[in-house]
Design a protein around this motif. Structure first.
Motif, PDB file in Angstrom:
ATOM      1  N   ASP A  25      22.356  39.851 -18.857  1.00  0.00           N
ATOM      2  CA  ASP A  25      22.807  38.481 -19.100  1.00  0.00           C
ATOM      3  C   ASP A  25      22.676  37.665 -17.810  1.00  0.00           C
ATOM      4  OD1 ASP A  25      24.996  39.124 -17.485  1.00  0.00           O
ATOM      5  OD2 ASP A  25      26.430  39.170 -19.129  1.00  0.00           O
ATOM      6  N   SER A  26      23.041  36.396 -17.890  1.00  0.00           N
ATOM      7  CA  SER A  26      22.878  35.499 -16.739  1.00  0.00           C
ATOM      8  C   SER A  26      23.829  35.832 -15.589  1.00  0.00           C
ATOM      9  CB  SER A  26      23.078  34.044 -17.176  1.00  0.00           C
ATOM     10  OG  SER A  26      24.384  33.875 -17.712  1.00  0.00           O
ATOM     11  N   TYR A  27      24.863  36.626 -15.846  1.00  0.00           N
ATOM     12  CA  TYR A  27      25.808  37.011 -14.789  1.00  0.00           C
ATOM     13  C   TYR A  27      25.362  38.257 -14.033  1.00  0.00           C
ATOM     14  CZ  TYR A  27      28.792  33.892 -17.502  1.00  0.00           C
ATOM     15  OH  TYR A  27      29.302  32.808 -18.183  1.00  0.00           O
ATOM     16  N   GLY A  28      24.418  39.008 -14.616  1.00  0.00           N
ATOM     17  CA  GLY A  28      23.943  40.238 -13.992  1.00  0.00           C
ATOM     18  C   GLY A  28      24.480  41.504 -14.645  1.00  0.00           C
ATOM     19  N   ASN A  29      25.236  41.374 -15.747  1.00  0.00           N
ATOM     20  CA  ASN A  29      25.668  42.554 -16.500  1.00  0.00           C
ATOM     21  C   ASN A  29      24.441  43.152 -17.182  1.00  0.00           C
ATOM     22  OD1 ASN A  29      28.547  42.233 -16.035  1.00  0.00           O
ATOM     23  ND2 ASN A  29      28.391  40.440 -17.358  1.00  0.00           N
TER      24      ASN A  29
END
Length: 111
Positions: A94-98
């Motif tokens: 995802d965009s958060y890096g998860n």
């Protein structure tokens, strides 16, 4: 003989901690959709996977909504019940890096 890494599991990795807070894997996750008939070393291969992540803000951080990462199989020749299977190393983020990564230490072999 050809060796293909058909995924049997999915590993979830939260984004790195920041001063704003920490991402955590939602309990009971990741969830996988497995093939009914195609197996590697007695375990069914994975057709798809998803994982929820929850954000725990620091005292100075702002809350963020939960995030779900889904790993879908690419359109490959390896199929089960007409659906492509996840291969070892297939990754979604995802965009958060998860991150959600399909893994398998075994190998599906054809002759």
């Amino acid at each position: 003989m050809t060796a293909i890494g058909a995924a049997r599991t999915a590993d979830a990795t939260p984004a790195p901690q920041t001063p704003a807070g920490t991402w955590q894997v939602t309990p009971g996750q990741p969830v996988t959709v497995t093939a009914g008939k195609l197996r590697v070393d007695t375990r069914p291969v994975v057709l798809g996977a998803s994982c929820g992540f929850a954000f725990a803000p620091s005292p100075t951080g702002s809350p963020l909504p939960p995030s779900t990462v889904s790993a879908n199989a690419k359109n490959t020749r390896l199929r089960c019940d007409g659906r492509p299977v996840l291969l070892d190393g297939d990754t979604a983020q995802d965009s958060y890096g998860n991150t959600l990564k399909a893994t398998d230490p075994g190998r599906l072999r054809t002759e």
